[in-house]
Write a protein that holds these residues in place. Structure first.
Motif, mmCIF file in Angstrom:
data_model
loop_
_atom_site.group_PDB
_atom_site.id
_atom_site.type_symbol
_atom_site.label_atom_id
_atom_site.label_comp_id
_atom_site.label_asym_id
_atom_site.label_seq_id
_atom_site.Cartn_x
_atom_site.Cartn_y
_atom_site.Cartn_z
ATOM 1 N N MET A 165 -24.840 -34.085 10.355
ATOM 2 C CA MET A 165 -25.025 -32.913 11.217
ATOM 3 C C MET A 165 -23.740 -32.668 11.993
ATOM 4 S SD MET A 165 -28.029 -31.693 13.881
ATOM 5 C CE MET A 165 -29.085 -32.982 13.550
ATOM 6 N N ASP A 166 -23.470 -31.405 12.278
ATOM 7 C CA ASP A 166 -22.307 -31.033 13.082
ATOM 8 C C ASP A 166 -22.661 -31.312 14.554
ATOM 9 O OD1 ASP A 166 -20.398 -29.695 14.599
ATOM 10 O OD2 ASP A 166 -20.169 -28.084 13.124
ATOM 11 N N VAL A 167 -22.152 -32.432 15.057
ATOM 12 C CA VAL A 167 -22.579 -32.887 16.393
ATOM 13 C C VAL A 167 -22.068 -31.942 17.482
ATOM 14 C CG1 VAL A 167 -22.597 -34.811 18.024
ATOM 15 C CG2 VAL A 167 -22.646 -35.278 15.580
ATOM 16 N N ALA A 168 -20.858 -31.413 17.304
ATOM 17 C CA ALA A 168 -20.315 -30.495 18.313
ATOM 18 C C ALA A 168 -21.186 -29.240 18.389
ATOM 19 C CB ALA A 168 -18.870 -30.130 17.964
ATOM 20 N N ALA A 169 -21.598 -28.738 17.217
ATOM 21 C CA ALA A 169 -22.455 -27.544 17.196
ATOM 22 C C ALA A 169 -23.800 -27.851 17.844
ATOM 23 C CB ALA A 169 -22.646 -27.059 15.760
ATOM 24 N N ARG A 172 -23.417 -27.859 21.528
ATOM 25 C CA ARG A 172 -23.302 -26.488 22.037
ATOM 26 C C ARG A 172 -24.696 -25.859 22.199
ATOM 27 N NH1 ARG A 172 -18.886 -25.846 19.039
ATOM 28 N NH2 ARG A 172 -19.979 -24.920 17.294
ATOM 29 N N VAL A 173 -25.518 -26.024 21.169
ATOM 30 C CA VAL A 173 -26.866 -25.444 21.228
ATOM 31 C C VAL A 173 -27.639 -26.072 22.387
ATOM 32 C CG1 VAL A 173 -29.074 -25.248 20.011
ATOM 33 C CG2 VAL A 173 -26.936 -24.916 18.759
ATOM 34 N N LEU A 174 -27.511 -27.391 22.518
ATOM 35 C CA LEU A 174 -28.274 -28.076 23.569
ATOM 36 C C LEU A 174 -27.797 -27.671 24.961
ATOM 37 C CD1 LEU A 174 -28.678 -31.655 22.015
ATOM 38 C CD2 LEU A 174 -30.448 -29.910 22.311
ATOM 39 N N SER A 175 -26.471 -27.482 25.112
ATOM 40 C CA SER A 175 -26.035 -27.136 26.471
ATOM 41 C C SER A 175 -26.287 -25.665 26.779
ATOM 42 C CB SER A 175 -24.568 -27.532 26.707
ATOM 43 O OG SER A 175 -23.771 -26.986 25.710
ATOM 44 N N VAL A 181 -35.202 -25.764 23.080
ATOM 45 C CA VAL A 181 -35.169 -26.775 22.006
ATOM 46 C C VAL A 181 -36.133 -27.930 22.326
ATOM 47 C CG1 VAL A 181 -33.677 -28.326 20.667
ATOM 48 C CG2 VAL A 181 -32.737 -26.190 21.589
ATOM 49 N N PRO A 182 -37.345 -27.887 21.760
ATOM 50 C CA PRO A 182 -38.300 -28.960 22.062
ATOM 51 C C PRO A 182 -38.034 -30.235 21.266
ATOM 52 C CG PRO A 182 -39.335 -27.274 20.718
ATOM 53 C CD PRO A 182 -37.933 -26.825 20.949
ATOM 54 N N SER A 207 -28.255 -38.945 17.903
ATOM 55 C CA SER A 207 -29.242 -39.566 18.780
ATOM 56 C C SER A 207 -28.729 -39.595 20.222
ATOM 57 C CB SER A 207 -29.527 -40.982 18.270
ATOM 58 O OG SER A 207 -30.355 -41.671 19.152
ATOM 59 N N ALA A 208 -27.448 -39.934 20.384
ATOM 60 C CA ALA A 208 -26.878 -39.997 21.736
ATOM 61 C C ALA A 208 -26.929 -38.620 22.393
ATOM 62 C CB ALA A 208 -25.441 -40.524 21.670
ATOM 63 N N ALA A 209 -26.593 -37.574 21.622
ATOM 64 C CA ALA A 209 -26.624 -36.215 22.177
ATOM 65 C C ALA A 209 -28.053 -35.858 22.583
ATOM 66 C CB ALA A 209 -26.083 -35.211 21.158
#
Ligand code: F0G
Length: 467
Positions: A165-169, A172-175, A181-182, A207-209
């Motif tokens: 998975m693109d962790v940076a993307a 971004r979505v999470l922030s 995002v449930p 997982s960390a994100a």
């Protein structure tokens, strides 16, 4: 890739055959008629008109003598069957997850999860959602968001973990929209992206994100064993770990899992939803009772639960995983030597032909991957599946957008076909590749709104599939 540890080159199946099932040979003319009757949709064929069936690796494998022995032990009690407790112990031993709810297959687990955790307007990021997962997310009015790494979208690019998975993307979505995002999902291996594995490092970072933002991470773990073996082969630090140890670490990074046990459960039917969250699990259990069955059988027979308890362990056996990955890689090697474009490197359960590259003269509006899959059947009696614009082109608002990739998946049922079947396949594929310039596209003449690839009807757009 060091898949063998002996000086001998011949790949052998790590089993003997005790029961055989005949396959039926058809003529080209018979196959031509079968295609017309099926509305040029391979899902509508009768399977005894298929010689080698690579439509899916789901529920199509052969069970072992130990699994059949387990089935005799199946206890069909409505509640509290010992078969359930063996199933639960096997799943918990590998996943470490707390609440294990059996379901009749993967999409039932997805539907229950969507029913208890999602609502309209939500966003569910994933490396790539499988089609049933996407459909279940969209069915409640939420958005299924695919965030693969860029290499995951490029069939010809070699990368050891194209399923990442693109962790940076994701961050971004999470922030930017955390409140929508449930949960986050991650599919191992990434089926729709070419059966490509996800690395342990990526799982750890995702997982960390998720933990940082307080969002649960759910693993779609249909092919957890294949993914674990790729980690052993390709990721530094795991050379000496067993697939079981690797799988346990993979699951340690997630808060839940959906499983189609028709894949790495090595059985013909079954699945589960596993969750750590007590409250969510309680809601899921209520929905399970409403639609699947009592929580100690969840729509399965006691004997299915026994077959699965054995199957989850057998899927992690190294000789099996080595043979499986190597036979798929072998077919990939034969195709690459002949210049046939495929998704590289080969994935864990399938070879994916790149139809855009093979048939550049067929526009995406004429479904090149669909057409290629039809030609493979017509010429060689081989059934495959399109993963392209027929499967993914229809948008939730009803509009049409060409899929990023036009792939034809040749999925290998587990422990079912032998080396000579694979050699035959290579011959058929090279024959079809030689005809490539004469292959033409198709036109969709009838299409349902949801999961249209299962029942849409087509006709050749230029009079015939091969001109
Ligand atoms: N997730 C993934 C990654 C899958 O590959 C599948 C099924 C499912 C969920 C749904 O599971 O079929 O038991 O309801 N994939 C099959 C395939 C159908 O051919 O790849 P299910």
């Amino acid at each position: 890739m060091p898949l063998r540890d002996t000086p001998f080159q011949t790949i052998i199946e790590p089993f003997r055959i005790k029961v055989v099932e005949p396959i039926r040979f058809t003529t080209r003319e018979e196959r031509e008629q079968a295609l017309v009757a099926a509305g040029y949709n391979l899902f509508a064929l009768r399977s005894d008109d298929v010689l080698i069936d690579l439509l899916t690796d789901s529920g199509t494998g052969a069970m072992s003598s130990q699994q059949w022995a387990g089935m005799m032990r199946g206890d069909e009690s409505y509640a509290g069957s010992p078969s359930f407790f063996r199933f639960e112990a096997a799943v918990r031993g590998i996943t470490g997850l707390e609440h294990i709810l059996p379901t009749h297959q993967g999409r039932a687990a997805e539907r229950i999860l969507a029913g208890v955790a999602l609502k309209a307007g939500d966003v569910v990021p994933s490396n790539t959602h499988f089609d049933t997962t996407r459909a279940n997310v969209e069915a409640v009015g939420a958005t299924a968001l695919d965030l693969p790494i860029p290499e995951g979208r490029e069939p010809g690019t070699i990368h050891p973990f194209k399923g990442n998975m693109d962790v940076a993307a994701l961050r971004r979505v999470l922030s930017e929209q955390r409140e929508r995002v449930p949960l986050v999902m991650i599919t191992v291996t990434n089926n729709s992206g070419g059966g490509q594995p996800v690395s342990m490092a990526n799982l750890r970072e995702v997982s960390a994100a998720c933990r940082e933002f307080g969002v649960p991470l759910i693993m779609d773990c249909c092919r957890y064993a294949e993914n674990a073996y790729f980690i052993k082969l390709r990721e530094a630090g795991y050379e000496n770990s067993t697939p079981r140890e690797i799988a346990q670490e993979m699951f340690s990074y997630v808060d839940g899992a959906t499983m189609s046990a028709k894949k790495d459960g090595m059985a013909n039917i079954g699945g589960f939803l596993a969750l750590n969250d007590d409250a969510l699990a309680e809601k899921a259990r209520s929905l399970l009772i409403l639609t699947e069955g009592f929580p100690t059988y969840g729509g399965l027979a006691g004997y299915d639960l026994e077959a699965l308890a054995v199957g989850f362990e057998e899927a992690l056996e190294e000789p099996y995983l080595r043979y499986r990955l190597r036979s798929i890689e072998y077919l990939g090697d034969r195709l690459l030597e002949a210049g046939v474009p495929i998704v590289q490197p080969t994935g864990g359960h399938a070879v994916y032909l790149d139809a855009k590259a093979l048939l550049p003269h067929v526009p995406q509006a004429e479904y090149p991957a669909w057409a290629l899959s039809l030609v493979l059947y017509l010429e060689g009696g081989v059934r495959s599946v399109e993963i392209g614009s027929v499967m993914f082109g229809r948008q939730p608002d009803g509009s049409e957008k060409p899929a990023a990739l036009e792939l034809v998946r040749l999925a290998f049922p587990r422990r079912t076909y032998t080396q000579s079947h694979v050699d035959y396949l290579a011959e058929v594929l090279l024959h079809v590749a030689a005809l490539r310039e004469r292959v033409r596209g198709v036109r969709m003449v009838e299409s349902p709104e949801v999961l249209r690839h299962f029942s849409a009807r087509f006709e050749p757009a230029h009079g015939a599939l091969i001109v």
